[in-house]
Design a protein around this motif. Structure first.
Motif, PDB file in Angstrom:
ATOM      1  N   ALA A  60     -36.766 112.112 103.968  1.00 21.52           N
ATOM      2  CA  ALA A  60     -36.840 111.690 102.561  1.00 21.52           C
ATOM      3  C   ALA A  60     -35.463 111.318 102.039  1.00 21.52           C
ATOM      4  O   ALA A  60     -34.920 111.974 101.155  1.00 21.52           O
ATOM      5  CB  ALA A  60     -37.464 112.789 101.711  1.00 21.52           C
ATOM      6  N   THR A  79     -34.267 111.244  98.153  1.00 18.25           N
ATOM      7  CA  THR A  79     -34.208 112.414  97.277  1.00 18.25           C
ATOM      8  C   THR A  79     -32.766 112.819  97.031  1.00 18.25           C
ATOM      9  O   THR A  79     -31.883 112.572  97.854  1.00 18.25           O
ATOM     10  CB  THR A  79     -34.960 113.588  97.917  1.00 18.25           C
ATOM     11  N   GLY A  96     -41.844 116.643  91.781  1.00 17.81           N
ATOM     12  CA  GLY A  96     -41.113 115.877  92.781  1.00 17.81           C
ATOM     13  C   GLY A  96     -40.683 116.676  93.989  1.00 17.81           C
ATOM     14  O   GLY A  96     -39.721 116.304  94.670  1.00 17.81           O
ATOM     15  N   PHE A  97     -41.362 117.779  94.258  1.00 15.00           N
ATOM     16  CA  PHE A  97     -41.001 118.621  95.404  1.00 15.00           C
ATOM     17  C   PHE A  97     -41.118 117.831  96.700  1.00 15.00           C
ATOM     18  O   PHE A  97     -42.128 117.174  96.951  1.00 15.00           O
ATOM     19  CB  PHE A  97     -41.916 119.850  95.444  1.00 15.00           C
ATOM     20  N   GLN A  98     -40.051 117.895  97.528  1.00 17.75           N
ATOM     21  CA  GLN A  98     -40.066 117.229  98.826  1.00 17.75           C
ATOM     22  C   GLN A  98     -39.242 118.027  99.822  1.00 17.75           C
ATOM     23  O   GLN A  98     -38.315 118.750  99.444  1.00 17.75           O
ATOM     24  CB  GLN A  98     -39.485 115.806  98.730  1.00 17.75           C
ATOM     25  N   VAL A  99     -39.587 117.864 101.090  1.00 15.11           N
ATOM     26  CA  VAL A  99     -38.788 118.424 102.181  1.00 15.11           C
ATOM     27  C   VAL A  99     -37.693 117.423 102.513  1.00 15.11           C
ATOM     28  O   VAL A  99     -37.956 116.238 102.722  1.00 15.11           O
ATOM     29  CB  VAL A  99     -39.662 118.704 103.416  1.00 15.11           C
ATOM     30  N   VAL A 100     -36.437 117.883 102.562  1.00 17.05           N
ATOM     31  CA  VAL A 100     -35.316 116.968 102.797  1.00 17.05           C
ATOM     32  C   VAL A 100     -34.647 117.205 104.147  1.00 17.05           C
ATOM     33  O   VAL A 100     -33.870 116.365 104.604  1.00 17.05           O
ATOM     34  CB  VAL A 100     -34.264 117.101 101.676  1.00 17.05           C
ATOM     35  N   PRO A 102     -42.536 124.525  95.742  1.00 17.53           N
ATOM     36  CA  PRO A 102     -43.669 123.588  95.795  1.00 17.53           C
ATOM     37  C   PRO A 102     -44.254 123.269  94.425  1.00 17.53           C
ATOM     38  O   PRO A 102     -44.843 122.202  94.239  1.00 17.53           O
ATOM     39  CB  PRO A 102     -44.681 124.325  96.677  1.00 17.53           C
ATOM     40  N   THR A 123     -36.657 124.791 107.080  1.00 11.21           N
ATOM     41  CA  THR A 123     -36.757 123.595 106.239  1.00 11.21           C
ATOM     42  C   THR A 123     -35.904 123.761 105.000  1.00 11.21           C
ATOM     43  O   THR A 123     -35.727 124.876 104.498  1.00 11.21           O
ATOM     44  CB  THR A 123     -38.219 123.346 105.816  1.00 11.21           C
ATOM     45  N   THR A 171     -35.638 122.141 101.080  1.00 14.64           N
ATOM     46  CA  THR A 171     -36.454 121.396 100.125  1.00 14.64           C
ATOM     47  C   THR A 171     -35.680 121.173  98.837  1.00 14.64           C
ATOM     48  O   THR A 171     -34.591 121.711  98.634  1.00 14.64           O
ATOM     49  CB  THR A 171     -37.752 122.163  99.816  1.00 14.64           C
ATOM     50  N   THR A 172     -36.282 120.376  97.969  1.00 16.17           N
ATOM     51  CA  THR A 172     -35.664 120.100  96.666  1.00 16.17           C
ATOM     52  C   THR A 172     -35.950 121.201  95.655  1.00 16.17           C
ATOM     53  O   THR A 172     -35.458 121.147  94.534  1.00 16.17           O
ATOM     54  CB  THR A 172     -36.190 118.771  96.112  1.00 16.17           C
TER      55      THR A 172
END
Length: 202
Positions: free
Chosen positions: A169, A172, A146-150, A142, A136, A138-139
């Motif tokens: 996402a 992002t 605004g942490f998200q998986v991109v 965790p 994965t 991520t940005t």
């Protein structure tokens, strides 16, 4: 009449010697030679150590060739009990008392090697099955706002095939608009994980 007890600090070692000291000098007790006295030590056994007059002793008999060879074999056997059969270093006294022929460090190294072999055998069996690696992007961490998986990718470990790759996402900053599934070998994180597993199994 009891033995004369010498004060250790006042013993004339040029005239008196213990039985072992006589042997080191190449001498032996004469037939019927009696001890000249003894000295007492604070610890150890025997507490009383016998002393003999050196001038009363006689030269030790020379060993025959067969006796010398037997003595040499006995000494070599004793030395082998004192040193590790693997590295040649001195074995710890406690392990010698337990009649162990290997030092603690070598025994631990053998245990680690055996454990590694077991793990490699297990890993080879597991890699023979259908195993995949999930990677994965991520940005950030965790804990970041605004942490998200991109991005998500799935790759087969056995042959390196890319089974799934998708960007998620799209709103992002880390998402690349219109990105397509990457071919196998273009995802460093996934390929590195797969190659690490394969190298461990070898």
């Amino acid at each position: 009449m009891g033995l004369r007890v010498f004060n250790y600090a006042q013993i004339d070692w040029t005239r008196l010697a213990t039985a072992s000291s006589l042997r080191r000098r190449g001498l032996r007790l004469s037939p019927g030679q009696q001890p000249a006295g003894c000295y007492e030590r604070a610890a150890g056994r025997p507490r009383q150590v016998l002393l003999y007059w050196i001038e009363e002793a006689q030269p030790a008999r020379r060993l025959t060739k067969a006796q010398q060879q037997a003595l040499q074999r006995a000494r070599e056997g004793w030395r082998q009990r004192l040193v590790c059969s693997s590295c040649g270093e001195t074995i710890e006294p406690e392990r010698r008392r337990r009649r162990l022929r290997i030092c603690w460090a070598c025994e631990e190294a053998q245990r680690v090697r055996a454990r590694r072999q077991e793990l490699r055998a297990w890993l080879r069996e597991e890699l023979a099955r259908d195993i995949v690696v999930l990677d994965t992007e991520t940005t950030g961490l965790p804990s970041d706002p605004g942490f998200q998986v991109v991005e998500i990718a799935v790759i087969a470990v056995t042959d390196g095939r890319l089974l799934f790759h998708k960007g998620v996402a799209p709103g992002t900053p880390g998402f690349i608009q219109g990105r397509k599934a990457a071919p196998s070998g273009s995802l460093p994180g996934v390929d590195m994980a797969a190659s690490s597993l394969l190298s461990c199994a070898q």
